[in-house]
Design a protein around this motif. Structure first.
Motif: not given
Length: 89
Positions: A1-14, A34-45, A49-52
């Protein structure tokens, strides 16, 4: 299972979300990538599950992936309850 934690820049809340998700899933005995991701990259990943946060709800709506949106990244109880509901369905 792959989970993305997403925030605006991919380095703070995510990053905080990732650390909390890793801990909670470990307690549940669930193995996930579980991978950290920014909003822009989340759309292509690809992810299962996405957690934000609720603040990013509108920016994440066009992604077909299931989402958990929480109000407070520091509140482990809120995240624990949401993850428990997700894995129990």
């Amino acid at each position: 299972m792959k989970i993305l934690t997403v925030c605006g820049m991919g380095s703070g809340s995510s990053l905080i979300l990732k650390m909390n998700v890793d801990k909670i899933l470990g307690d549940f005995g669930v193995d996930a990538d579980v991978e950290v991701c920014d909003l822009g990259s989340a759309k292509g990943t690809q992810a299962d599950l996405i957690i934000s946060t609720t603040g990013f709800k509108s920016q994440l709506e066009d992604i077909a992936t299931e989402k958990i949106l929480i109000t407070n990244v520091i509140n482990k109880e809120e995240l624990t309850v949401a993850l428990k509901e997700y894995f129990n369905k």
